[in-house]
Design a protein around this motif. Structure first.
Motif, short mmCIF file in Angstrom:
data_model
loop_
_atom_site.label_atom_id
_atom_site.label_comp_id
_atom_site.label_asym_id
_atom_site.label_seq_id
_atom_site.Cartn_x
_atom_site.Cartn_y
_atom_site.Cartn_z
N ASN A 5 13.88 -2.15 -8.67
CA ASN A 5 13.73 -1.02 -9.59
C ASN A 5 12.56 -0.13 -9.19
N LEU A 6 11.47 -0.74 -8.78
CA LEU A 6 10.29 0.02 -8.38
C LEU A 6 10.59 0.84 -7.12
N LEU A 7 11.26 0.22 -6.16
CA LEU A 7 11.59 0.91 -4.92
C LEU A 7 12.62 2.01 -5.14
N GLU A 8 13.50 1.83 -6.12
CA GLU A 8 14.42 2.91 -6.48
C GLU A 8 13.66 4.10 -7.03
N ASN B 188 10.14 -4.90 8.58
CA ASN B 188 10.04 -3.60 9.25
C ASN B 188 11.04 -2.59 8.71
N VAL B 189 12.17 -3.06 8.17
CA VAL B 189 13.14 -2.13 7.58
C VAL B 189 12.55 -1.48 6.33
N LEU B 190 11.96 -2.28 5.46
CA LEU B 190 11.38 -1.73 4.24
C LEU B 190 10.16 -0.87 4.54
N THR B 191 9.29 -1.33 5.44
CA THR B 191 8.08 -0.57 5.74
C THR B 191 8.42 0.75 6.41
N ALA B 192 9.42 0.74 7.29
CA ALA B 192 9.83 2.00 7.93
C ALA B 192 10.37 2.99 6.91
N ALA B 193 11.14 2.51 5.93
CA ALA B 193 11.66 3.40 4.89
C ALA B 193 10.52 3.97 4.05
N LEU B 194 9.53 3.14 3.74
CA LEU B 194 8.38 3.61 2.96
C LEU B 194 7.54 4.61 3.76
N TRP B 195 7.33 4.32 5.03
CA TRP B 195 6.56 5.21 5.90
C TRP B 195 7.22 6.60 5.93
N ALA B 196 8.56 6.62 6.08
CA ALA B 196 9.29 7.89 6.12
C ALA B 196 9.21 8.61 4.78
N ARG B 197 9.29 7.86 3.69
CA ARG B 197 9.23 8.48 2.36
C ARG B 197 7.87 9.10 2.11
N GLY C 68 0.81 -1.22 0.00
CA GLY C 68 0.00 0.00 0.00
C GLY C 68 0.84 1.26 0.00
N LEU C 69 1.90 1.29 0.79
CA LEU C 69 2.77 2.47 0.85
C LEU C 69 3.53 2.67 -0.46
N THR C 70 3.97 1.58 -1.08
CA THR C 70 4.65 1.71 -2.37
C THR C 70 3.68 2.26 -3.42
N GLN C 71 2.43 1.80 -3.38
CA GLN C 71 1.43 2.33 -4.31
C GLN C 71 1.23 3.82 -4.11
N ALA C 72 1.12 4.26 -2.87
CA ALA C 72 0.94 5.68 -2.58
C ALA C 72 2.13 6.49 -3.06
N ALA C 73 3.34 6.01 -2.75
CA ALA C 73 4.54 6.76 -3.12
C ALA C 73 4.72 6.83 -4.63
N LEU C 74 4.46 5.73 -5.32
CA LEU C 74 4.65 5.72 -6.77
C LEU C 74 3.67 6.66 -7.46
N LEU C 75 2.40 6.62 -7.06
CA LEU C 75 1.42 7.53 -7.65
C LEU C 75 1.76 8.99 -7.33
#
Length: 411
Positions: A63-66, A115-124, A17-24
Motif C-alpha cells: 500500500n505504501l509503495l502504491e 534491485n528491482v524495487l530499488t531501481a523503481a524507487l530510484w526512477a520515481r 531511504g528512497l521510499t521516505q523521500a518519495a512519500l514526503l
C-alpha cells in the motif's frame, strides 16, 4: 563549489531511504527533499538473471509503495505473489500452513528482488521535481547551527546533484534522516548507542532452479543449525526458480561456501527434503554475517533514524524491510502532523512521538525473532516437543492462523 539548502535530507538511497523521500515529496510538494548517497551508480537489473537478494513485502508495504507510485512499475518488472506459506521443523513432525484463502485475500504478500524495487524507487525519485539526489556524497563532517544541520562530504569526493550537474561541498537541512544501514554513519555521529546481538551465523543467499514449480508458496524449514527458506520467483519464463536464504552456523556456512555448485545443490536439496524435487542448478552464492542491532534512541537533535539504521533483525521471518517501511509511514505521519500545527519537522516533540510509536513494537519483534532462533536451535527433547506441539496447535486453529496472517499483513 556551493552550499545547497534543503528542508529535509535523507542519508542513504536504499529502498527505505528512497521510499521516505518519495512519500514526503508526494505528500508535501512544498518541501525540498534531498537524498545523499555514497554510491554513484543507479541500481541495475539483469534482464535474464534474478537478484539473489530479495524481500518479502506485506500488503501494508505494498500500500505504501502504491502511494508513492512505484508498485505498478515493480510488478511490471518482476514480483512474485505467494498465496501459501509452509513452515516445518526438521527435528520432528510439527508444521503449519498459512493460506491466503483463510483471510479471503488474493495473496499473503510478494517476493521482490532488491534491485528491482530499488531501481523503481530510484526512477520515481528522479521524476519528482522537489527531490534532489546527491550521489557520491560520503558524509564526513557536520555541525548544527540555528536549528539546521550542515553536512560535508569527504574532501576527495565529487558530489553531483542529479539533473543540475552542480558540484556541492555543503548541504544544509532543517531535518536530517539517517537511512544509511546497520553501520549508520548518522547514528554514530549522533552518538546513539545500539545493542548488538551476534548470532554466530551467516546467511547464504542464491537462486536455485528446482525440478518442480514452487506453487507460489514460501517454504521454510527450521534446521537445528538455522532456518532454510525457498521463496518463489517468477518473470523469467517458468515457476521453478526460488530465492534461497539459508541461515547456518558459521562453521557449516564456511563449509557450504567452499563446495562447488553441484555439491552445494545436493546439500541444499537434502536440507530441504526435496520438497520441490531435485535442485537442478544454483547461481552465485552470497553471504553475510547475522546479527541484530537496536538503537537505544531513534532520534537526536534535529535528526531521526529509520530502517536498519535504527534496527536490524534476523531474517528468519523476513520482516526487516517491512519494519523499515513502517518507520517511513509513521515518520511521514508525524511530519505531516507537525506541518499542520505549524511546528518544525525537526521539533523534539515530533521525533519523540515517532519513536514512541515505532520503537516498542520493533523491540518486541526483535525479541520474538531472537526467541524463535533460540527455540528452534535447541536440540533437547523438551524443547523439540514444545515447538512441534506449538506448530501443530497453530495449524489446527483456523482462528489463530487468521489472526497471525492479518497481523503479519498489516506490518
Amino acid at each position: 563549489m556551493s552550499r545547497r539548502r534543503l528542508d529535509i535530507v535523507i542519508v542513504g538511497a536504499g529502498m527505505v531511504g528512497l521510499t521516505q523521500a518519495a512519500l514526503l515529496a508526494v505528500r508535501h510538494p512544498q518541501l525540498r527533499i534531498g537524498v545523499l548517497e555514497a554510491s554513484t551508480d543507479a541500481p541495475r537489473i539483469a534482464p535474464q538473471h534474478y537478484d539473489p537478494r530479495v524481500v518479502a513485502l506485506t500488503k501494508g508495504s505494498q500500500n505504501l509503495l502504491e502511494e508513492v507510485g512505484v508498485w505498478g512499475e515493480t510488478t511490471a518488472r518482476r514480483a512474485c505473489p505467494y498465496t501459501v506459506m509452509r513452515v516445518w521443523d526438521a527435528d520432528g513432525t510439527g508444521s503449519v500452513c498459512f493460506n491466503s484463502r483463510d483471510v479471503q485475500m488474493p495473496n499473503l504478500g510478494h517476493i521482490v528482488e532488491n534491485n528491482v524495487l530499488t531501481a523503481a524507487l530510484w526512477a520515481r525519485v528522479a521524476q519528482l521535481p522537489n527531490v534532489e539526489m546527491v550521489t557520491g556524497f560520503r558524509l564526513e563532517n557536520w555541525w548544527r547551527d540555528c536549528g539546521h544541520w550542515f553536512l560535508q562530504p569527504r574532501g576527495d569526493d565529487e558530489n553531483v546533484i542529479e539533473g543540475l550537474q552542480e558540484s556541492v561541498d555543503t548541504v544544509s537541512t532543517r531535518l536530517l534522516i539517517g537511512a544509511d544501514g546497520a553501520r549508520s554513519r548518522v547514528r554514530d555521529l549522533l552518538r546513539i548507542r545500539a545493542s548488538d546481538t551476534v548470532y554466530r551465523q551467516m546467511a547464504l543467499v542464491c537462486i536455485a532452479r528446482c525440478e518442480r514449480n514452487h506453487q507460489h508458496t514460501a517454504w521454510q524449514r527450521f534446521l537445528k543449525s538455522g532456518p532454510l527458506a525457498f521463496l518463489p520467483l517468477e518473470g523469467l519464463g517458468d515457476d521453478n526458480h526460488c530465492a534461497v536464504v539459508w541461515s547456518a552456523d558459521d562453521e557449516l556456512a564456511r563449509e557450504l561456501l567452499m563446495l562447488d555448485d553441484a555439491a552445494f545443490a545436493l546439500n541444499l536439496e537434502k536440507a530441504f527434503e526435496s520438497r520441490l524435487g531435485a535442485v537442478e542448478s544454483v547461481g552465485e552464492r552470497l553471504s553475510f554475517p547475522l546479527r541484530a542491532r537496536h538503537a537505544e534512541r531513534y532520534f537526536g537533535p534535529g535528526a531521526a533514524l529509520i530502517g536498519d539504521a535504527a534496527h536490524s533483525i534476523h531474517p528468519l521471518a523476513g520482516q526487516g524491510a517491512n519494519l523499515g517501511l513502517q518507520d517511513v509511514r509513521v515518520l511521514s505521519e508525524e511530519i505531516a502532523r507537525a506541518l499542520k500545527r505549524g511546528l518544525e519537522p525537526s521539533d523534539a516533540s515530533v521525533l519523540s512521538r515517532y519513536q514512541r510509536r515505532c520503537r516498542g513494537e520493533n523491540a518486541a519483534t526483535l525479541k520474538a525473532m531472537s526467541t524463535f532462533k533460540s527455540l528452534f536451535g535447541a536440540g533437547d527433547l523438551h524443547w523439540r516437543w514444545l515447538r512441534n506441539t506449538g506448530l501443530n496447535m497453530v495449524d489446527a486453529s483456523p482462528l489463530l492462523k487468521k489472526r497471525i496472517i492479518l497481523r503479519a499483513m498489516a506490518v
